[in-house]
Design an enzyme around this catalytic site. Structure first.
Site, PDB file in Angstrom:
ATOM      1  N   THR A 122      -4.835   4.948   4.370  1.00  0.00           N
ATOM      2  CA  THR A 122      -3.499   5.516   4.197  1.00  0.00           C
ATOM      3  C   THR A 122      -3.497   6.647   3.169  1.00  0.00           C
ATOM      4  OG1 THR A 122      -2.513   3.382   4.743  1.00  0.00           O
ATOM      5  CG2 THR A 122      -1.109   4.947   3.597  1.00  0.00           C
ATOM      6  N   LYS A 136       0.826  -1.216   0.000  1.00  0.00           N
ATOM      7  CA  LYS A 136       0.000   0.000   0.000  1.00  0.00           C
ATOM      8  C   LYS A 136       0.856   1.261   0.000  1.00  0.00           C
ATOM      9  CE  LYS A 136      -0.407   1.031   4.903  1.00  0.00           C
ATOM     10  NZ  LYS A 136       0.150  -0.114   5.666  1.00  0.00           N
TER      11      LYS A 136
END
Lengths: 223, 223
Positions: free
Chosen positions: B136, B79
């Site tokens: 995120t 990610k």
């Protein structure tokens, strides 16, 4: 509302022509300001989708083809109750974790309904699905997200619609998803809680307790 | 870096014990402030995952079990280059459309690598995958997203790391993904562009042109 038909079905019935649907993370304000965007154009006739792709694609607007018009149209509608749920979370003062969890688990729910309707799972994780959900749920400009925030502050659906001053699509769509869940016998915890806030006056804080208090489960098979 | 091993593999090799991995949209600051969060605990031994679930679950922290430790660990690492890409988009002044598109298409890429590693596709669209990516990439607190923003302003990777003042995991991970893409013969347009910015000094504006200028394609089968 009541027929559970998609717009393309109604248009095709009335006009007898075949219809394509275009959807994706496409805030018009940003496209007009030359920000790079991507979208999906879906038609059961793939040759038509490819012609529309060729007509619309540019250096700043990337167009993908799809034959899954069911999934593309369904996601475009079903994202709005998710934005209401995320707005409620924002209105309750919660942060990135809660928002990301709501979005992720809502997508699992949409996938369940979409599969029943004959949509392709890949659409739900694509631009018209997760892409549009992210753009809608993380945008300050989304009126559905704003409506959820006002609901969390204790305003009624009628007050919220008056204050937003535009159509809040997520409200009728939550009723339609409630009907679909009942028709298909599917469990949709997040969207059902949105429905209960709208139709039964359940408080968003109580929704949090309902959603967090369910039985522990496996991620893929469970709720 | 270089071994392409996951942490659990290294720990298992060194200690001889079996290992579980916990990941999800879990900013510690928000969990500590009692905001509702959810996570995935993964172990190849499902009984162990269930015991950890029982030990960790609470009214404000919902724990799902999984047996896909490969997918959970891979998503937790992969990610971060996505957050670098999203940060670059933010730094170039782009909006919700571009961000949502980058996230969605990056997930397609991660799914390709993850499938090669033996991960389960469902993990990539779950809390440890899309959930953590959303938390995120949309958080103002993410240092990887911030690092991407600084790269877009023309700072070098070394200047960015000095300015952020903490480890920017996305930088070494972009190198690892570049190696994996080469090893598996997979095309990863977004993460490869992040690598080129870091390793070859390509400008983020040039990356936009590369990504938007590729051949028109089908959403599911294509890039």
């Amino acid at each position: 509302l009541g027929t559970l038909k998609r717009p393309s079905e109604i248009i095709a019935e009335e006009t007898g022509t075949s219809v394509a649907a275009l959807s994706g993370p496409n805030h018009a304000e940003e496209i007009a300001r030359d920000m790079p965007s991507a979208t999906v154009v879906a038609c059961t006739d793939e040759a038509v989708a490819r012609r529309l792709q060729a007509a619309l694609i540019s250096d700043l607007f990337r167009v993908y083809t799809s034959t899954d018009i069911v999934g593309v149209e369904f996601c475009g509608a079903a994202k709005n109750p998710i934005a209401l749920a995320v707005g409620m979370s924002d209105g309750l003062g919660f942060g990135d974790n809660t928002r990301a969890t709501l979005i992720t688990r809502s997508l699992v729910e949409l996938g369940r309904v979409g599969a029943q309707l004959g949509g392709n799972t890949a659409t739900f994780v694509g631009l018209a699905g997760i892409g549009d959900v992210i753009a809608t749920c993380t945008s300050r400009h989304s009126r559905n997200r704003l409506a959820g925030e006002l609901l969390a502050k204790g305003e009624s659906p009628a007050q919220v619609e008056a204050k937003v001053g535009q159509v809040v699509e997520g409200i009728p769509t939550a009723y339609a998803l409630h009907d679909m869940a009942a028709a298909f016998g599917i469990d949709l915890p997040v969207t059902e809680n949105v429905y209960q806030v709208l139709a039964e006056g359940k408080s968003p804080a109580e929704c949090v307790r309902s959603l967090m208090g369910r039985e522990p489960t496996h991620e893929v098979s469970g709720d």
